[in-house]
Design a protein around this motif. Structure first.
Motif, PDB file in Angstrom:
ATOM      1  N   VAL A  82      57.023   0.296 -26.208  1.00 50.90           N
ATOM      2  CA  VAL A  82      55.818  -0.233 -26.850  1.00 50.90           C
ATOM      3  C   VAL A  82      54.913  -0.892 -25.822  1.00 50.90           C
ATOM      4  O   VAL A  82      55.353  -1.671 -24.982  1.00 50.90           O
ATOM      5  N   THR A  83      53.637  -0.536 -25.877  1.00 53.06           N
ATOM      6  CA  THR A  83      52.641  -1.118 -24.993  1.00 53.06           C
ATOM      7  C   THR A  83      51.401  -1.455 -25.799  1.00 53.06           C
ATOM      8  O   THR A  83      51.342  -1.223 -27.008  1.00 53.06           O
ATOM      9  N   GLU A  84      50.391  -1.993 -25.131  1.00 51.04           N
ATOM     10  CA  GLU A  84      49.210  -2.495 -25.832  1.00 51.04           C
ATOM     11  C   GLU A  84      48.360  -1.372 -26.419  1.00 51.04           C
ATOM     12  O   GLU A  84      47.960  -1.420 -27.582  1.00 51.04           O
ATOM     13  N   SER A  85      48.081  -0.346 -25.610  1.00 54.03           N
ATOM     14  CA  SER A  85      47.197   0.718 -26.086  1.00 54.03           C
ATOM     15  C   SER A  85      47.458   2.002 -25.304  1.00 54.03           C
ATOM     16  O   SER A  85      48.179   2.003 -24.299  1.00 54.03           O
ATOM     17  N   ALA A 111      50.711  -1.481 -29.734  1.00 57.08           N
ATOM     18  CA  ALA A 111      50.726  -2.721 -30.518  1.00 57.08           C
ATOM     19  C   ALA A 111      49.354  -3.346 -30.713  1.00 57.08           C
ATOM     20  O   ALA A 111      49.185  -4.210 -31.574  1.00 57.08           O
ATOM     21  N   GLY A 112      48.372  -2.949 -29.910  1.00 52.35           N
ATOM     22  CA  GLY A 112      47.083  -3.623 -29.966  1.00 52.35           C
ATOM     23  C   GLY A 112      47.088  -4.880 -29.105  1.00 52.35           C
ATOM     24  O   GLY A 112      48.088  -5.233 -28.480  1.00 52.35           O
ATOM     25  N   THR A 113      45.964  -5.566 -29.090  1.00 50.81           N
ATOM     26  CA  THR A 113      45.777  -6.718 -28.207  1.00 50.81           C
ATOM     27  C   THR A 113      46.248  -8.005 -28.857  1.00 50.81           C
ATOM     28  O   THR A 113      45.897  -8.301 -30.004  1.00 50.81           O
ATOM     29  N   ALA A 114      47.031  -8.784 -28.123  1.00 51.57           N
ATOM     30  CA  ALA A 114      47.506 -10.082 -28.616  1.00 51.57           C
ATOM     31  C   ALA A 114      46.373 -11.098 -28.573  1.00 51.57           C
ATOM     32  O   ALA A 114      45.614 -11.159 -27.606  1.00 51.57           O
ATOM     33  N   GLN A 115      46.284 -11.907 -29.616  1.00 56.47           N
ATOM     34  CA  GLN A 115      45.233 -12.921 -29.704  1.00 56.47           C
ATOM     35  C   GLN A 115      45.772 -14.342 -29.583  1.00 56.47           C
ATOM     36  O   GLN A 115      45.117 -15.203 -29.010  1.00 56.47           O
ATOM     37  N   ARG A 116      46.957 -14.594 -30.128  1.00 51.75           N
ATOM     38  CA  ARG A 116      47.467 -15.969 -30.159  1.00 51.75           C
ATOM     39  C   ARG A 116      48.935 -16.058 -29.754  1.00 51.75           C
ATOM     40  O   ARG A 116      49.641 -16.977 -30.144  1.00 51.75           O
ATOM     41  N   ARG A 117      49.382 -15.100 -28.981  1.00 48.57           N
ATOM     42  CA  ARG A 117      50.745 -15.104 -28.465  1.00 48.57           C
ATOM     43  C   ARG A 117      50.793 -14.230 -27.219  1.00 48.57           C
ATOM     44  O   ARG A 117      49.836 -13.525 -26.892  1.00 48.57           O
ATOM     45  N   HIS A 122      53.961  -9.944 -28.625  1.00 44.66           N
ATOM     46  CA  HIS A 122      53.168  -9.166 -29.591  1.00 44.66           C
ATOM     47  C   HIS A 122      53.690  -7.733 -29.672  1.00 44.66           C
ATOM     48  O   HIS A 122      53.822  -7.163 -30.770  1.00 44.66           O
ATOM     49  N   ASN A 123      54.016  -7.152 -28.534  1.00 50.07           N
ATOM     50  CA  ASN A 123      54.577  -5.798 -28.510  1.00 50.07           C
ATOM     51  C   ASN A 123      55.901  -5.739 -29.258  1.00 50.07           C
ATOM     52  O   ASN A 123      56.166  -4.793 -30.017  1.00 50.07           O
ATOM     53  N   LEU A 124      56.745  -6.751 -29.049  1.00 51.66           N
ATOM     54  CA  LEU A 124      58.047  -6.783 -29.719  1.00 51.66           C
ATOM     55  C   LEU A 124      57.890  -6.884 -31.230  1.00 51.66           C
ATOM     56  O   LEU A 124      58.576  -6.178 -31.992  1.00 51.66           O
TER      57      LEU A 124
END
Length: 406
Positions: A82-85, A111-117, A122-124
């Motif tokens: 799993v990665t961001e994009s 997973a998309g972009t993490a905003q608050r972590r 976020h990927n996990l």
């Protein structure tokens, strides 16, 4: 030489020697544990498992690492990369590896972009949505390690015990071409590996971690991850709060094949210590007190003895101080030798690479300790860290701000 200063440093050195001897006992116990696992087969306990490997960017040797994950000897396994994009540079590597292993149940997730972590956390969290209904164990691995065939069997084995909430391995850096930064990072990280043992471990390391799915849910690990930057410390806190232990599995010592510069070493070590200060403050305080004692005793004592020799003013008490400082150094060299020998015995395939930098492991301990002290003091002044191009501000274990991205 002022006798009060000599007496003060002698007292500190005596305390430091006592700690070194106590630490040496821990080194012997860890070595016995490593020897016990030599040539022992993995546990037959191997329930259906999902292994989640978060990725961001391209690690040195990443393709070989991911191939090693796909070649794990495990009967019922799903791997989630799993990665961001889809624009992450690791994606073509993941696609190439999975294409070469069509029989392995493996999927690439975005997973998309993490905003608050943290982006890793976020990927996990995103990958958890794709765990199969019948999976009984959740395992986690880092993309910069290269596991051996039975790695996952060994990692899952301790979960057979009802009181074990999580099993864990740890990392060992193997420099590829050497260099001061690379070798010192290996020495520094090896010292942290000494915190592991046969009993309840102080924390689980997220790069080689597994827990039963029911434990993961009951302990509320996902809830702890919602606003966290650290996956392993947050998970460890959840397991502890649930009244369960963390078990170290020596056969899951995981090797990372890469180099780093001195600047990267200081940045990397600071990040580890800053995260520890926020997520495990008691361990951080213990480390700070220990490193102040050891560095003042060793460097202060050695410096005072050197000045006394230059001035030809060696009093009897100065000679005692010199003897204690020398003994401290020898004891710590002995512990490093015991630790390195244990790793060589357990992983003979890496014996040549491990022995290549054995003199640094044996004799560079004081430099690694000084780097630790620098990182501890720096972490006292700032709670901002950078991980793979993303800068975070750690406000608390349950609150993280994304400050900037590359």
């Amino acid at each position: 030489m002022h006798p009060i200063l000599v007496l003060f440093l002698t007292a500190l050195a005596t305390a430091s020697l006592a700690e070194a001897l106590h630490s040496l006992r821990g080194g012997w116990r860890l070595a016995r544990l490593f020897r016990w696992w030599c040539n022992r087969p993995p546990d037959q306990f191997s329930p259906p498992t999902t292994l989640i490997v978060p990725c961001r960017g391209v690690d040195p040797g990443m393709e070989e690492n991911l191939r090693a994950f796909c070649c794990l000897d495990y009967p019922d396994l799903q791997i989630l990369l799993v990665t961001e994009s889809g624009t992450d540079p690791s994606v073509p590597i993941m696609q190439r590896v999975l294409a070469d292993h069509p029989d392995r149940a493996a999927t690439i997730l975005f997973a998309g972009t993490a905003q608050r972590r943290g982006q890793k956390v976020h990927n996990l969290l995103h990958a958890l949505r794709f765990v199969r209904d019948g999976d009984e164990v959740l395992a986690f691995g880092d993309s910069d390690i290269r596991p051996e065939g039975a790695w996952l069997r060994y990692l899952v084995g301790p979960l057979r015990c009802a009181d074990v909430g999580a099993s864990t391995g740890f990392r060992w850096y193997l420099p590829e071409t050497g260099g001061v930064g690379s070798v010192l990072r290996s020495v520094w990280n090896a010292g942290i590996a000494g915190l592991m043992g046969s009993g309840d471990c102080p924390f689980a390391w997220g790069g080689a971690m597994a827990m039963r799915r029911e434990t993961f849910t009951a302990a509320g690990v996902a809830d702890r991850w919602v606003s966290a930057v650290s996956d392993d410390y947050a998970a460890s806190q959840a397991i502890r709060a649930h009244g369960l232990s963390i078990r170290f599995q020596p056969r899951c010592l995981s090797f990372t094949h890469e180099d780093c510069s001195l600047g990267e070493l200081f940045s990397w070590s600071y990040r580890q210590l800053a995260i520890t200060r926020v997520y495990h403050p008691s361990l951080w305080k213990l480390g700070l007190a220990s490193e102040i004692l050891n560095n003042v005793a060793f460097w202060g004592g050695a410096g005072l003895v050197a000045v006394a020799l230059l001035l030809d003013h060696v009093a009897p008490l100065t000679g005692v101080l010199a003897a204690i400082v020398g003994t401290i150094y020898l004891v710590r060299c002995l512990k490093a030798w015991i630790r390195l020998r244990a790793v060589v015995l357990l992983f003979p395939r890496h014996a040549e690479a491990l022995r290549r930098y054995r003199f640094a492991h044996l004799f560079a301990g004081p430099l690694a300790s000084l780097i630790t002290l620098v990182g501890l003091v720096r972490s006292l002044l700032s709670a901002e860290i950078e991980w793979r191009g993303i800068r975070y501000r750690m406000i608390s274990p349950t609150r993280t701000e994304v400050v900037a991205r590359e």
